[in-house]
Structures are given as C-alpha cells and as structure tokens.
Motif scaffolding. Structure first.
Motif, short mmCIF file in Angstrom:
data_model
loop_
_atom_site.label_atom_id
_atom_site.label_comp_id
_atom_site.label_asym_id
_atom_site.label_seq_id
_atom_site.Cartn_x
_atom_site.Cartn_y
_atom_site.Cartn_z
N LYS A 129 0.65 -1.47 -0.02
CA LYS A 129 -0.04 -0.03 0.02
C LYS A 129 0.92 1.27 0.15
O LYS A 129 1.88 1.30 0.57
N ALA A 130 0.52 2.35 -0.85
CA ALA A 130 1.29 3.47 -0.70
C ALA A 130 0.48 4.70 -0.74
O ALA A 130 -0.54 4.68 -1.24
N ILE A 131 1.23 5.64 -0.01
CA ILE A 131 0.57 7.02 0.42
C ILE A 131 1.47 8.02 -0.13
O ILE A 131 2.62 7.93 0.35
N TRP A 132 0.92 8.64 -1.17
CA TRP A 132 1.89 9.65 -1.82
C TRP A 132 1.94 10.93 -0.95
O TRP A 132 0.72 11.64 -0.80
N PHE A 133 2.89 11.34 -0.03
CA PHE A 133 2.91 12.67 0.48
C PHE A 133 3.19 13.75 -0.52
O PHE A 133 4.19 13.78 -1.14
N ASN A 134 2.12 14.53 -0.67
CA ASN A 134 2.13 15.47 -1.90
C ASN A 134 1.46 16.60 -1.34
O ASN A 134 0.48 17.15 -1.56
N PRO A 135 2.48 17.54 -0.54
CA PRO A 135 2.19 18.88 0.05
C PRO A 135 1.86 19.93 -0.99
O PRO A 135 1.26 20.88 -0.77
N ASN A 136 2.42 19.76 -2.33
CA ASN A 136 2.01 20.54 -3.02
C ASN A 136 0.67 20.38 -4.19
O ASN A 136 0.59 21.18 -5.15
N ASN A 137 0.09 19.46 -3.66
CA ASN A 137 -1.13 19.04 -4.27
C ASN A 137 -1.04 18.80 -5.98
O ASN A 137 -1.70 19.41 -6.75
N LEU A 138 0.18 18.24 -6.41
CA LEU A 138 0.30 17.82 -7.68
C LEU A 138 -0.80 16.96 -8.38
O LEU A 138 -1.40 16.42 -7.34
N PRO A 139 -1.06 16.88 -9.69
CA PRO A 139 -2.09 16.14 -10.03
C PRO A 139 -1.70 14.63 -9.73
O PRO A 139 -0.60 14.35 -10.01
N LEU A 140 -2.78 13.82 -9.70
CA LEU A 140 -2.42 12.43 -9.10
C LEU A 140 -2.34 11.59 -10.60
O LEU A 140 -3.33 11.82 -11.13
N PRO A 141 -1.42 10.95 -11.03
CA PRO A 141 -1.08 10.35 -11.96
C PRO A 141 -2.13 8.91 -12.22
O PRO A 141 -2.18 8.59 -13.23
N CYS A 142 -2.61 8.52 -11.02
CA CYS A 142 -3.43 7.42 -11.04
C CYS A 142 -4.24 7.55 -9.85
O CYS A 142 -4.12 8.49 -8.73
N ASP A 143 -5.17 6.50 -9.50
CA ASP A 143 -5.94 6.48 -8.38
C ASP A 143 -5.09 5.80 -7.19
O ASP A 143 -4.96 4.78 -6.81
N VAL A 144 -4.40 6.75 -6.54
CA VAL A 144 -3.59 6.48 -5.21
C VAL A 144 -3.69 7.54 -4.20
O VAL A 144 -4.26 8.61 -4.53
N GLU A 145 -3.76 6.89 -2.90
CA GLU A 145 -4.03 7.73 -1.70
C GLU A 145 -2.97 8.79 -1.81
O GLU A 145 -1.91 8.54 -2.02
N SER A 146 -3.23 10.01 -1.38
CA SER A 146 -2.37 11.16 -1.34
C SER A 146 -2.84 11.93 -0.14
O SER A 146 -3.98 12.24 0.17
N ILE A 147 -1.94 12.42 0.54
CA ILE A 147 -1.80 13.44 1.75
C ILE A 147 -1.00 14.68 1.32
O ILE A 147 0.04 14.67 0.68
N ALA A 148 -1.79 15.68 2.02
CA ALA A 148 -0.83 16.99 1.80
C ALA A 148 -0.10 17.43 3.17
O ALA A 148 0.80 18.12 3.05
N SER A 149 -0.30 16.75 4.22
CA SER A 149 0.15 16.99 5.51
C SER A 149 0.62 15.47 6.10
O SER A 149 -0.29 14.54 6.05
N LEU A 150 1.69 15.37 6.88
CA LEU A 150 1.97 14.01 7.35
C LEU A 150 0.56 13.66 8.56
O LEU A 150 0.54 12.62 8.85
N GLN A 151 0.17 14.68 8.99
CA GLN A 151 -0.74 14.75 10.19
C GLN A 151 -1.79 13.99 9.28
O GLN A 151 -2.83 13.68 10.42
N ASP A 152 -2.13 14.05 8.33
CA ASP A 152 -3.36 13.44 7.47
C ASP A 152 -3.08 11.95 7.39
O ASP A 152 -4.36 11.44 6.97
N LEU A 153 -1.99 11.36 7.94
CA LEU A 153 -2.09 10.10 7.87
C LEU A 153 -3.14 9.39 8.51
O LEU A 153 -3.48 9.56 9.91
#
Length: 155
Positions: A129-153
């Motif tokens: 399972k992968a969680i993309w730490f994406n604080p700059n809110n880049l476009p998601l290349p596929c259906d992957v879980e993404s968080i903008a802050s580590l506290q969002d885990l």
C-alpha cells in the motif's frame, strides 16, 4: 490492524535543503518536515516504522545520526538504504529485499513518500500500500491515496 510503515527520508520526514551538499548528518542545519514528529509519535504507538531511502552517499549510521539531530530516531525501528541493502532505490529489488529482511508480506506494509516515481510506483508494483506525501497537491497520475500533510495519515 498492525501495519509496518516505510517512510522515505528526504522531503518526507526531513527537509532536503538543495543548497547543502554532502551527507545530511553533517549539514549545518537539519529540520524535520512539518508534522513529522507528531505523525511518527502517533503511528509508533501501534505500528513499526522504518526508513527506506535512496540516499546513496549516507550509511545507516549517518542516517541514524541525522534522525537523532531532529529527535525522530526514537520512533524509527530501522533504516534501509543502498549501503545496507546493496542495491539502490531505483532497483526493483530494493523493496523486495526490505520485505524479505522484515519477513513480511507486502499486504502488511505501507510506503509513504514524496516521489511518485521512486516511492509510490515501485511499492504499488509489489502490492505494498502506498501513500503519496504530496504537499504541493500535484495532479494524481492514477488512483493513489495522497496526503498534503503527514498529520493526515489515517492511523
């Protein structure tokens, strides 16, 4: 359900200052990423946490020293890097070797990292399972879980 978390190092748990060269443990300044301490403290109450880094110029001892400087080391159960695995993170074997060393199935591991190409994509290919730490809110290349802050885990 108890999971094992793998975290990337640079720009996921600790700030990678591009103007500083050499090993992070020797830098004049080091800093944890915002929310890293809180997230690791909370996760470590129920889960094992490891670092899985592609840093080629740092040994496990160097990485441990850098984490100690920002007081994150107390939450880390171990460190995986090129020097102790014998392969770089850009190799498909990198995550396979980690799973073998931990004697865990991919389904019980979560990878958190800021690089889609180096952290997320190879983990997903192995069933991690992968969680993309994406604080700059880049476009998601596929259906992957993404968080903008580590506290969002989600724990």
């Amino acid at each position: 359900m108890r999971k094992t978390y793998l975290f990337d190092w640079g720009d996921t748990l600790m700030v990678d200052f591009p103007e500083l060269k050499g090993r992070m443990c020797d830098w004049d300044k080091v800093s944890a990423v915002d929310g890293a301490c809180e997230a690791l403290r909370e996760l470590s109450l129920e889960h094992k946490i490891y670092v899985a880094t592609g840093a080629a110029d740092s040994s496990e001892k160097d990485i441990r020293k850098a984490f100690n400087r920002v007081n994150l080391d107390k939450y880390i159960s171990g460190y995986f890097c090129e020097s102790n695995l014998g392969v770089g993170k850009d190799s498909p074997e990198f995550f396979r070797l980690i799973l073998a060393k931990l004697t865990l199935p991919a389904s019980s591991v979560v990878m958190v990292g800021d690089s889609y190409k180096r952290d997320i994509e190879p983990a997903l290919k192995l069933g991690i399972k992968a969680i993309w730490f994406n604080p700059n809110n880049l476009p998601l290349p596929c259906d992957v879980e993404s968080i903008a802050s580590l506290q969002d885990l989600s724990i």
